[in-house]
Design an enzyme around this catalytic site. Structure first.
Site, PDB file in Angstrom:
ATOM      1  N   ASP A  93      45.385  47.151  70.576  1.00 21.29           N
ATOM      2  CA  ASP A  93      46.133  47.275  69.326  1.00 21.29           C
ATOM      3  C   ASP A  93      46.876  48.599  69.241  1.00 21.29           C
ATOM      4  O   ASP A  93      46.618  49.521  70.020  1.00 21.29           O
ATOM      5  CB  ASP A  93      45.170  47.175  68.132  1.00 21.29           C
ATOM      6  CG  ASP A  93      44.572  45.794  68.017  1.00 21.29           C
ATOM      7  OD1 ASP A  93      45.210  44.831  68.477  1.00 21.29           O
ATOM      8  OD2 ASP A  93      43.462  45.682  67.459  1.00 21.29           O
ATOM      9  N   TYR A 119      33.790  49.193  75.665  1.00 22.64           N
ATOM     10  CA  TYR A 119      34.566  49.975  74.698  1.00 22.64           C
ATOM     11  C   TYR A 119      33.705  51.089  74.118  1.00 22.64           C
ATOM     12  O   TYR A 119      32.473  50.973  74.055  1.00 22.64           O
ATOM     13  CB  TYR A 119      35.025  49.089  73.538  1.00 22.64           C
ATOM     14  CG  TYR A 119      36.155  48.145  73.870  1.00 22.64           C
ATOM     15  CD1 TYR A 119      37.478  48.539  73.719  1.00 22.64           C
ATOM     16  CD2 TYR A 119      35.895  46.854  74.323  1.00 22.64           C
ATOM     17  CE1 TYR A 119      38.522  47.667  74.014  1.00 22.64           C
ATOM     18  CE2 TYR A 119      36.934  45.978  74.615  1.00 22.64           C
ATOM     19  CZ  TYR A 119      38.247  46.388  74.460  1.00 22.64           C
ATOM     20  OH  TYR A 119      39.278  45.539  74.742  1.00 22.64           O
TER      21      TYR A 119
END
Lengths: 249, 249
Positions: free
Chosen positions: A52, A110
């Protein structure tokens, strides 16, 4: 034709994510421009996944095929000499023709960074979530432990995603104190759209006493996006690494 | 009239240093605007020293007098709510009328960050010097040890400075490995213009074998700006703290 794999790192602040878009600068576009400028060839980069706007990468992988014959280390140096300073190629490889940075991936990890403080920190701006409420890291880890395993993560996914199978397996899910930052590390065989940011938002919602552990468990049994936590800022999110089966990059 | 002292921190990347200038955004100007917006009064800030363009501060001190009566913590919160995100007030105090953030200072400490790597790191851009040659930290510390003590630092000062007395005392001067960064810490009773950046440049020049330890020692006995190292980038420099005699802020 050679298939080249690039291991890159980038600060995502100035980019609208990885994927090419009209009227918005993206990481893939900046990298394709660098390939064009350095080697004189137009290529189409295949990334290991979308990221994103504002999301960062410690390690991100992308590949391209081109009718060129350049040694991987020469490719790396050539690209770094023309890339903007917020993107760098850490390593380059030649890989088999059927290798695809996204479809060949077996695991991803992540990291999400949280700075719990009422006062903003200039050095963390755009890089770490400034969280203004008190944090109990033990509570965060109670929530995080529930995410481990194979679950239907529909409730932890942004609406409007076209992916049908929403079952994923999480291997590691843990909050750790690192200096004045709380770092969430999550590793799994795949992630839905916005999933990591919603997992963090849900753990924070539990920290604030606005959801119970059994509420969280119930989210795996039926879709309820509004009971899960909000999607926290992309600026605290880092793709840390991607695994490719037996291959180590 | 009250005399307020602010302990602030800032990321210097977007600023042309502390001191007010025409046609260039500076930290003092941003802070004076914040005081005006938050409290409706125009003040003239007195800083603990000039900082160059792009230089950062972990802790920087400045004071202003104003005919207002606001509790220090309320002042802090009011300013943080209107300041740009790259500046923050960590603490506010009321101090005696004769207190001056610069003249009352007794010691200062700076940190300089070096990333020794042939590949740039996107996360260190504008924050850490990317040094492309091999580093021997023991050599850096051989040079750093020579800086300790009371010396005439004329050779380690930018030309054109109007300061006459160029004798300063350095109490601490040390390079330390911190993860993949080498951090130089230097504490003294005062610093000349560009002095820390030239001290680091000189230690790096010795690391590169372009100057000897006795060359460095000779610099204290006669002015020779060109024998000393170059002025390294301001982007790696951080004002770490300032001491005010018995007072602890």
């Amino acid at each position: 034709m050679n298939n080249y794999l690039l291991k890159i790192t980038f600060l995502g602040t100035e980019y609208h994510g990885w994927q090419k878009q009209k009227n918005a600068l993206t990481v893939s576009e900046a990298l394709e421009t660098a390939v064009k400028n350095a080697l004189g060839v137009s290529v189409s980069l295949k990334g290991c996944g979308r990221t994103d706007a504002g999301v960062h990468a410690i390690n991100y992988y992308c590949s391209f095929t081109a009718d060129i014959n350049i040694a991987p280390e020469s490719l790396r140096l050539a690209l770094n000499s023309v890339l903007p300073k917020d993107i760098a190629v850490k390593k380059a490889f030649t890989v088999p023709k059927d290798f695809h940075a996204r479809f060949s991936a077996t695991e991803k990890e992540y990291i999400y960074k949280i700075y719990p403080s009422k006062t903003h920190n200039p050095f963390y701006e755009n890089r770490v979530l400034n969280y203004k409420y008190p944090i109990d890291i033990n509570k965060l880890n109670e929530a995080a432990a529930l995410f481990v395993g194979t679950h239907d993560f529909s409730s932890f996914s942004a609406t409007g995603s076209s992916v049908k199978d929403k079952v994923r397996t999480i291997y590691l899910s843990e909050f750790t104190q690192k200096g004045d930052i709380i770092e969430y590390r999550v590793r799994g065989n795949g992630f839905l759209y916005n999933m990591v940011r919603i997992l963090v938002g849900t753990a924070l919602k539990y920290n604030e006493g606005k959801i119970t552990l059994s509420d969280i468990e119930s989210l795996f049994n039926g879709y309820n996006r509004s009971l899960a936590g909000k999607t926290v800022s992309g600026a605290g999110l880092y793709l840390n690494d991607v695994w490719y089966g037996e291959e180590i990059f």
